[in-house]
Design a protein around this motif. Structure first.
Motif, short mmCIF file in Angstrom:
data_model
loop_
_atom_site.label_atom_id
_atom_site.label_comp_id
_atom_site.label_asym_id
_atom_site.label_seq_id
_atom_site.Cartn_x
_atom_site.Cartn_y
_atom_site.Cartn_z
N HIS A 114 0.83 -1.20 0.00
CA HIS A 114 0.00 0.00 0.00
C HIS A 114 0.87 1.25 0.00
O HIS A 114 0.79 2.08 0.89
N PHE A 115 1.70 1.38 -1.03
CA PHE A 115 2.61 2.51 -1.09
C PHE A 115 1.88 3.81 -1.38
O PHE A 115 2.45 4.89 -1.26
N TRP A 116 0.61 3.73 -1.78
CA TRP A 116 -0.17 4.93 -2.05
C TRP A 116 -0.65 5.60 -0.77
O TRP A 116 -1.13 6.72 -0.78
N LYS A 117 -0.51 4.91 0.35
CA LYS A 117 -0.94 5.50 1.62
C LYS A 117 -0.04 6.67 2.00
O LYS A 117 1.15 6.69 1.67
N SER A 118 -0.58 7.63 2.71
CA SER A 118 0.23 8.73 3.21
C SER A 118 1.18 8.21 4.29
O SER A 118 0.88 7.24 4.98
N ALA A 119 2.32 8.89 4.40
CA ALA A 119 3.31 8.45 5.39
C ALA A 119 2.76 8.53 6.80
O ALA A 119 3.09 7.70 7.66
N THR A 120 1.90 9.50 7.06
CA THR A 120 1.37 9.67 8.42
C THR A 120 0.51 8.48 8.84
O THR A 120 0.40 8.19 10.03
N SER A 121 -0.08 7.79 7.86
CA SER A 121 -0.92 6.64 8.21
C SER A 121 -0.10 5.48 8.75
O SER A 121 -0.64 4.54 9.32
N LEU A 122 1.20 5.54 8.53
CA LEU A 122 2.07 4.46 8.99
C LEU A 122 2.75 4.77 10.32
O LEU A 122 3.53 3.97 10.84
N ASN A 123 2.47 5.94 10.88
CA ASN A 123 3.14 6.34 12.11
C ASN A 123 2.87 5.40 13.28
O ASN A 123 3.66 5.32 14.22
N GLU A 124 1.74 4.68 13.21
CA GLU A 124 1.42 3.73 14.27
C GLU A 124 2.47 2.62 14.35
O GLU A 124 2.59 1.95 15.38
N LEU A 125 3.23 2.43 13.27
CA LEU A 125 4.26 1.39 13.25
C LEU A 125 5.59 1.89 13.81
O LEU A 125 6.52 1.10 13.98
N ASN A 126 5.68 3.19 14.08
CA ASN A 126 6.96 3.76 14.49
C ASN A 126 7.48 3.16 15.80
O ASN A 126 8.68 2.91 15.94
N ALA A 127 6.59 2.95 16.76
CA ALA A 127 7.02 2.44 18.05
C ALA A 127 7.65 1.06 17.91
O ALA A 127 8.71 0.78 18.49
N ARG A 128 7.00 0.20 17.14
CA ARG A 128 7.54 -1.14 16.91
C ARG A 128 8.85 -1.08 16.11
O ARG A 128 9.80 -1.79 16.41
N ALA A 129 8.89 -0.19 15.11
CA ALA A 129 10.11 -0.03 14.33
C ALA A 129 11.27 0.41 15.21
O ALA A 129 12.39 -0.12 15.12
N ASP A 130 11.00 1.37 16.08
CA ASP A 130 12.06 1.86 16.95
C ASP A 130 12.51 0.80 17.94
O ASP A 130 13.69 0.73 18.30
N ASP A 131 11.59 -0.04 18.38
CA ASP A 131 11.94 -1.14 19.28
C ASP A 131 12.90 -2.10 18.58
O ASP A 131 13.90 -2.53 19.17
N LEU A 132 12.63 -2.41 17.31
CA LEU A 132 13.50 -3.30 16.55
C LEU A 132 14.86 -2.65 16.30
O LEU A 132 15.90 -3.31 16.38
N LEU A 133 14.85 -1.37 16.01
CA LEU A 133 16.11 -0.66 15.79
C LEU A 133 16.95 -0.63 17.06
O LEU A 133 18.18 -0.75 17.01
N GLU A 134 16.29 -0.50 18.20
CA GLU A 134 17.02 -0.52 19.46
C GLU A 134 17.66 -1.89 19.69
O GLU A 134 18.79 -1.99 20.17
N GLN A 135 16.94 -2.94 19.30
CA GLN A 135 17.48 -4.30 19.47
C GLN A 135 18.77 -4.50 18.70
O GLN A 135 19.65 -5.23 19.14
#
Length: 251
Positions: A114-135
Motif C-alpha cells: 500500500h505505497f499509495w498510503k500517506s506516510a502519516t498513516s504508517l506512524n502507528e508502526l513507528n514504536a515497533r520499528a524503533d523497538d526493533l532498531l534498538e534491538q
C-alpha cells in the motif's frame, strides 16, 4: 512444539547429471543456532536454496514444523515463518533507516504494497520499528538515510527488517561476509541477542563466529554430510581437518 523445526530427508539436487547435493538428512532443533560449514563447492548455498525453495529438489523431502513444504512456493514458506535474511529482506537505500523497518512491518500487517498510503498513516508502526532498531543498535540512526550507513550497520538493518517479519526460523547466509573484525564482533553479538526464542540456520565461513554462536554444526563435503556435532566434536574430527579446517577457510 516440534523438537525439530526443520528436517530434510534424503535431499538431493542434480544439475544435468552433476550431483550438487546428495542425500542430505538435516535436523535443525527448535531453539538452536545450527551452522552449515564446508569448503568451496560443498553444497551449502545449494542446501539453503533448496530448503527455501529457490531451487527445486530432484528427490527428497523438506519438513518445516512437521509440515511437508517440498513443493511449497518461497513466498508461502516465508509466510509460514521461515525467513531467509540478507536476501529477501533487502533494504531501500534512499529511505530512512526507520522507514525501511516500517515497510517490513507493513508486510507483517498485510498492507505491504500500500505505497499509495500517506506516510502519516504508517506512524502507528513507528514504536515497533524503533523497538526493533534498538534491538540491533540502530535507534540513534533511525532518521539517517540508509545509503549513508557503513556496511556493518546496513547488515544490522537487514537483520532488523527480517525480525519485523517475526520469523520462527531465520536462515542467515554468511552474515559476516566482507566485514572487518569490529563489525564481525558486532553482528555476532546481535545474532546471539536476537536468537532468543528463535531458531537460526546459518552458513558461515568464519569459524570463530561458528564456535561462539552455534549449538550444532553440520559439515558438508562434495554435497554430502561429512559429520555433525558441536564445535568441539567437529573441529576434532580428522576428516573435517583434512577437508576443511586444515585447508582454506573460505566458504
Amino acid at each position: 512444539m516440534s523438537e525439530h523445526i526443520l528436517e530434510t530427508q534424503n535431499l538431493t539436487k542434480e544439475f544435468k547429471g552433476f550431483v550438487a547435493v546428495s542425500n542430505v538428512n538435516l535436523s535443525v532443533k527448535t531453539g538452536h543456532i545450527h551452522a552449515l560449514i564446508g569448503p568451496n563447492g560443498a553444497g551449502k548455498s545449494t542446501v539453503f536454496n533448496l530448503v527455501t525453495r529457490f531451487l527445486t529438489a530432484t528427490t527428497g523431502k523438506i519438513l518445516f514444523e512437521g509440515r511437508d513444504i517440498t513443493t511449497t512456493k518461497p513466498a508461502d514458506i516465508a509466510r509460514l515463518g521461515m525467513v531467509r535474511s540478507f536476501q529477501i529482506s533487502a533494504v531501500f537505500p534512499h529511505m530512512s533507516v526507520r522507514e525501511n523497518v516500517r515497510v517490513a512491518l507493513q508486510r507483517a500487517t498485510g498492507s505491504a504494497y500500500h505505497f499509495w498510503k500517506s506516510a502519516t498513516s504508517l506512524n502507528e508502526l513507528n514504536a515497533r520499528a524503533d523497538d526493533l532498531l534498538e534491538q540491533v543498535g540502530l535507534l540513534s540512526h533511525a532518521d539517517a538515510l540508509t545509503v549513508e550507513l557503513p556496511y556493518g550497520r546496513k547488515r544490522a538493518l537487514e537483520l532488523a527488517t527480517t525480525l519485523a517479519l517475526d520469523p520462527r526460523l531465520m536462515l542467515l547466509d554468511e552474515p559476516t561476509q566482507g566485514m572487518g573484525h569490529e563489525d564481525v564482533g558486532r553482528i555476532t553479538d546481535l545474532i546471539r541477542k536476537v536468537s532468543a526464542n528463535r531458531t537460526i540456520l546459518m552458513v558461515e565461513h568464519n569459524l570463530s563466529v561458528v564456535s561462539r554462536l552455534c549449538d550444532r554444526i553440520t559439515v558438508l563435503q562434495r554435497g554430502a554430510v561429512l559429520t555433525e556435532g558441536n564445535y568441539e566434536q567437529v573441529s576434532a574430527d580428522p576428516q573435517v581437518r583434512a577437508a576443511y579446517l586444515g585447508g582454506s577457510h573460505a566458504a
